[in-house]
Each structure stands twice: as structure tokens, then as C-alpha cells.
Design a protein around this motif. Structure first.
Motif, PDB file in Angstrom:
ATOM      1  N   TYR A  84      40.118  91.362  88.888  1.00  0.00           N
ATOM      2  CA  TYR A  84      38.716  91.742  89.296  1.00  0.00           C
ATOM      3  C   TYR A  84      37.539  91.598  88.193  1.00  0.00           C
ATOM      4  N   SER A  85      37.932  92.016  87.010  1.00  0.00           N
ATOM      5  CA  SER A  85      37.269  91.992  85.917  1.00  0.00           C
ATOM      6  C   SER A  85      36.859  90.589  85.688  1.00  0.00           C
ATOM      7  N   CYS A  86      37.915  89.885  85.596  1.00  0.00           N
ATOM      8  CA  CYS A  86      37.861  88.334  85.078  1.00  0.00           C
ATOM      9  C   CYS A  86      36.975  87.652  85.964  1.00  0.00           C
ATOM     10  N   LYS A  87      36.529  88.170  87.183  1.00  0.00           N
ATOM     11  CA  LYS A  87      35.758  87.419  88.079  1.00  0.00           C
ATOM     12  C   LYS A  87      34.236  88.178  88.245  1.00  0.00           C
ATOM     13  N   LYS A  88      34.204  89.237  87.199  1.00  0.00           N
ATOM     14  CA  LYS A  88      32.869  90.033  87.274  1.00  0.00           C
ATOM     15  C   LYS A  88      31.586  89.334  87.014  1.00  0.00           C
ATOM     16  N   ASN A  89      31.834  88.070  85.985  1.00  0.00           N
ATOM     17  CA  ASN A  89      30.619  87.462  85.695  1.00  0.00           C
ATOM     18  C   ASN A  89      30.846  85.876  85.906  1.00  0.00           C
ATOM     19  N   ASN A  90      29.548  85.255  86.562  1.00  0.00           N
ATOM     20  CA  ASN A  90      29.762  83.711  86.636  1.00  0.00           C
ATOM     21  C   ASN A  90      28.790  83.010  85.943  1.00  0.00           C
ATOM     22  N   GLU A  91      29.227  81.815  85.432  1.00  0.00           N
ATOM     23  CA  GLU A  91      28.157  81.049  84.936  1.00  0.00           C
ATOM     24  C   GLU A  91      27.385  80.314  85.845  1.00  0.00           C
ATOM     25  N   VAL A  92      25.869  80.446  85.854  1.00  0.00           N
ATOM     26  CA  VAL A  92      25.202  79.789  86.775  1.00  0.00           C
ATOM     27  C   VAL A  92      23.982  78.948  86.016  1.00  0.00           C
ATOM     28  N   HIS A  93      23.676  77.810  86.586  1.00  0.00           N
ATOM     29  CA  HIS A  93      22.390  76.941  86.136  1.00  0.00           C
ATOM     30  C   HIS A  93      21.364  77.218  87.247  1.00  0.00           C
ATOM     31  N   PHE A  94      20.220  77.654  86.483  1.00  0.00           N
ATOM     32  CA  PHE A  94      19.043  77.805  87.347  1.00  0.00           C
ATOM     33  C   PHE A  94      18.194  76.663  86.926  1.00  0.00           C
ATOM     34  N   TYR A  95      17.695  76.177  87.890  1.00  0.00           N
ATOM     35  CA  TYR A  95      16.514  74.906  87.384  1.00  0.00           C
ATOM     36  C   TYR A  95      15.374  74.922  88.700  1.00  0.00           C
ATOM     37  N   GLY A  96      14.447  74.151  88.106  1.00  0.00           N
ATOM     38  CA  GLY A  96      13.341  73.793  89.433  1.00  0.00           C
ATOM     39  C   GLY A  96      12.255  73.382  88.541  1.00  0.00           C
ATOM     40  N   LYS A  97      11.271  73.366  89.369  1.00  0.00           N
ATOM     41  CA  LYS A  97       9.861  72.683  88.938  1.00  0.00           C
ATOM     42  C   LYS A  97       8.771  73.737  89.535  1.00  0.00           C
ATOM     43  N   ILE A  98       7.569  73.905  88.531  1.00  0.00           N
ATOM     44  CA  ILE A  98       6.551  74.635  88.751  1.00  0.00           C
ATOM     45  C   ILE A  98       5.483  73.700  88.653  1.00  0.00           C
ATOM     46  N   ALA A  99       4.524  73.589  90.081  1.00  0.00           N
ATOM     47  CA  ALA A  99       3.464  72.557  89.995  1.00  0.00           C
ATOM     48  C   ALA A  99       2.461  73.142  91.008  1.00  0.00           C
ATOM     49  N   GLU A 131      18.655  75.958  92.593  1.00  0.00           N
ATOM     50  CA  GLU A 131      17.351  75.310  92.443  1.00  0.00           C
ATOM     51  C   GLU A 131      16.252  76.271  93.132  1.00  0.00           C
ATOM     52  N   MET A 132      15.248  76.494  92.377  1.00  0.00           N
ATOM     53  CA  MET A 132      13.999  77.265  92.967  1.00  0.00           C
ATOM     54  C   MET A 132      12.906  76.809  92.332  1.00  0.00           C
ATOM     55  N   ASN A 133      11.915  75.944  93.246  1.00  0.00           N
ATOM     56  CA  ASN A 133      10.785  75.252  92.926  1.00  0.00           C
ATOM     57  C   ASN A 133       9.691  76.365  93.298  1.00  0.00           C
ATOM     58  N   ILE A 134       8.471  76.138  92.703  1.00  0.00           N
ATOM     59  CA  ILE A 134       7.093  77.207  92.908  1.00  0.00           C
ATOM     60  C   ILE A 134       6.132  75.963  93.157  1.00  0.00           C
ATOM     61  N   THR A 135       5.647  75.852  94.185  1.00  0.00           N
ATOM     62  CA  THR A 135       4.566  75.080  94.395  1.00  0.00           C
ATOM     63  C   THR A 135       3.050  75.843  94.555  1.00  0.00           C
ATOM     64  N   LEU A 136       2.145  75.978  93.760  1.00  0.00           N
ATOM     65  CA  LEU A 136       1.056  76.836  93.840  1.00  0.00           C
ATOM     66  C   LEU A 136       0.076  76.294  94.773  1.00  0.00           C
ATOM     67  N   PRO A 137      -0.955  77.002  95.486  1.00  0.00           N
ATOM     68  CA  PRO A 137      -1.954  76.383  95.981  1.00  0.00           C
ATOM     69  C   PRO A 137      -2.921  75.632  95.147  1.00  0.00           C
ATOM     70  N   LYS A 138      -3.727  74.787  95.729  1.00  0.00           N
ATOM     71  CA  LYS A 138      -4.847  74.332  94.982  1.00  0.00           C
ATOM     72  C   LYS A 138      -5.598  75.337  94.335  1.00  0.00           C
ATOM     73  N   TYR A 173      18.523  85.178  94.846  1.00  0.00           N
ATOM     74  CA  TYR A 173      18.069  85.078  93.518  1.00  0.00           C
ATOM     75  C   TYR A 173      16.470  84.883  93.781  1.00  0.00           C
ATOM     76  N   ARG A 174      15.582  85.253  92.710  1.00  0.00           N
ATOM     77  CA  ARG A 174      14.013  84.974  92.905  1.00  0.00           C
ATOM     78  C   ARG A 174      13.680  84.432  91.321  1.00  0.00           C
ATOM     79  N   CYS A 175      12.825  83.440  91.453  1.00  0.00           N
ATOM     80  CA  CYS A 175      12.246  82.897  90.299  1.00  0.00           C
ATOM     81  C   CYS A 175      10.586  83.195  90.504  1.00  0.00           C
ATOM     82  N   ARG A 176      10.043  84.089  89.391  1.00  0.00           N
ATOM     83  CA  ARG A 176       8.585  84.323  89.636  1.00  0.00           C
ATOM     84  C   ARG A 176       7.873  83.987  88.074  1.00  0.00           C
ATOM     85  N   ILE A 177       6.862  83.669  88.363  1.00  0.00           N
ATOM     86  CA  ILE A 177       5.625  83.387  87.278  1.00  0.00           C
ATOM     87  C   ILE A 177       5.248  84.628  86.605  1.00  0.00           C
TER      88      ILE A 177
END
Length: 212
Positions: free
Chosen positions: A16-31, A111-118, A87-91
Motif C-alpha cells: 500500500y505504501s508503495c502505491k501511496k504516491n504517483n508521478e503526474v504530469h500537469f500541463y496546459g495553456k493560459i490565454a 491537461e488543464m487549460n484556462i481561457t479568460l474572458p476578453k 485537480y484544480r489549476c488556478r492563476i
């Protein structure tokens, strides 16, 4: 038998302890939500894991800064405690602070992208161009989203003959806006009634001269 039971229990806990942590790649674009999706560079985002252990909990995973293309990438070890909700990505560091995105996936590529209003920016250049004496006062500058309703004071009580300053205002909605201002020169009160702010394109900064 007791020894066997102990070894079995140790094996379960160890597994159980060996499975306690996972390596995760978070990526995305803010525009910005403009015609060409204008990237927001040098923007700091925080990534959180929201999970359930009988009650909802939040764990901060880390932070990362976007590159010149508005993209971010973070590879890190993530605890698997409790049951993942999302998961949450926030500016957290930008003039556009407040944008956020969520992912309910539980894989190793998130993947988590954030598209902000004009958005639009106005620079109000307030200057006393006809000074009389040190008793000159710029009373206030007011802006409204509607024609004369809910006026908001964005500058007030600027005294003296040498007033020359800039006040910036940021708006998510680049729609129609009006402004007015009041001042006194040599003790005589004056008011410039409602005028329309010039329209802006997404991400433009427009200078508005407020001379008196």
C-alpha cells in the motif's frame, strides 16, 4: 501461524505504501479569449488536489510559471491519499488573477487549460493643464458600465497646481462605458458631464486624457 500472519500484514502495508504516491504530469495553456487566443506569459499558476477522506480536503501540489506561449508543464509526485474528487489549476500571479480550471481525470497526464474572458485596459491621464494656485482640486473621476447608473469613483481629492498622474482600470468586459469628472480652479467648481470611453480591442491599453 502468527509469524505468517505478521508477514502477510507487513506485505499488505508495504504494498500500500508503495502505491501511496504517483508521478503526474500537469500541463496546459493560459490565454485570453481573443480572436487568436492571446497567450498570457510569465503567469504563475497553482495546482491543487481536492480529495475525500470522509470530508473534503485540499492539498497544494505545486506552482509553475507559463512560458512565452502561455504554456506550463509540471511533473511531480502526487499523494494518493483518500478518494480524488478533482485537480484544480488556478492563476495566482497575474493582472488576471482569479481564473481557474478543473480536471476529474485520475491518470498520469492531466491537461488543464484556462481561457479568460476578453479584457481591456484604460489608462486615465489626469492633469491640471491650466493651474491657478495650490488650492486647485481634482474632485473625482467616475466610470460606469451603464449610461449614468452605478457610477464608480476611481480617483478623487487630488489637490494642487501640479497634478499629473495616471490611473489604470482593468475590465473583463470591453463593452460600452461612460465617464465624468469634477474639479475646482481658484475655488470655482466645474464639472465635465458624461462622455463615452473609446472602444478597445482585446488586450489593448487605451489612454484617456482627463485634462482640466
Amino acid at each position: 501461524m502468527k509469524r505468517l500472519s505478521f508477514l502477510l500484514l507487513f506485505f499488505i502495508v508495504f504494498s500500500y505504501s508503495c502505491k501511496k504516491n504517483n508521478e503526474v504530469h500537469f500541463y496546459g495553456k493560459i490565454a485570453l479569449d481573443c480572436q487568436n487566443q492571446i497567450p498570457i506569459k510569465n503567469c504563475t499558476v497553482e495546482i491543487d488536489r481536492i480529495y475525500d477522506t470522509g470530508r473534503s480536503r485540499v492539498e497544494n501540489i505545486g506552482s509553475v510559471v507559463t512560458d512565452n506561449n502561455g504554456k506550463y508543464s509540471l511533473v511531480t509526485s502526487v499523494s494518493q491519499r483518500g478518494s480524488l474528487q478533482f485537480y484544480r489549476c488556478r492563476i495566482v500571479s497575474s493582472q488576471y488573477t482569479g481564473g481557474a480550471s478543473e480536471s476529474y481525470e485520475n491518470g498520469d497526464e492531466i491537461e488543464m487549460n484556462i481561457t479568460l474572458p476578453k479584457a481591456c485596459t484604460y489608462k486615465f491621464h489626469i492633469k491640471n493643464t491650466a493651474p491657478s494656485n495650490s488650492g486647485d482640486v481634482f474632485e473625482d473621476l467616475q466610470v460606469s458600465d451603464e449610461y449614468g447608473k452605478n457610477m464608480k469613483i476611481i480617483a478623487s481629492n487630488l489637490g494642487g497646481a501640479n497634478v499629473d498622474t495616471n490611473v489604470y482600470q482593468f475590465y473583463d468586459d470591453p463593452g460600452w462605458k461612460v465617464f465624468k469628472y469634477a474639479y475646482s480652479i481658484n475655488g470655482y467648481p466645474m464639472m465635465v458631464d458624461l462622455d463615452t470611453l473609446p472602444a478597445t480591442n482585446c488586450s489593448d491599453t487605451v489612454t484617456v486624457d482627463v485634462f482640466y
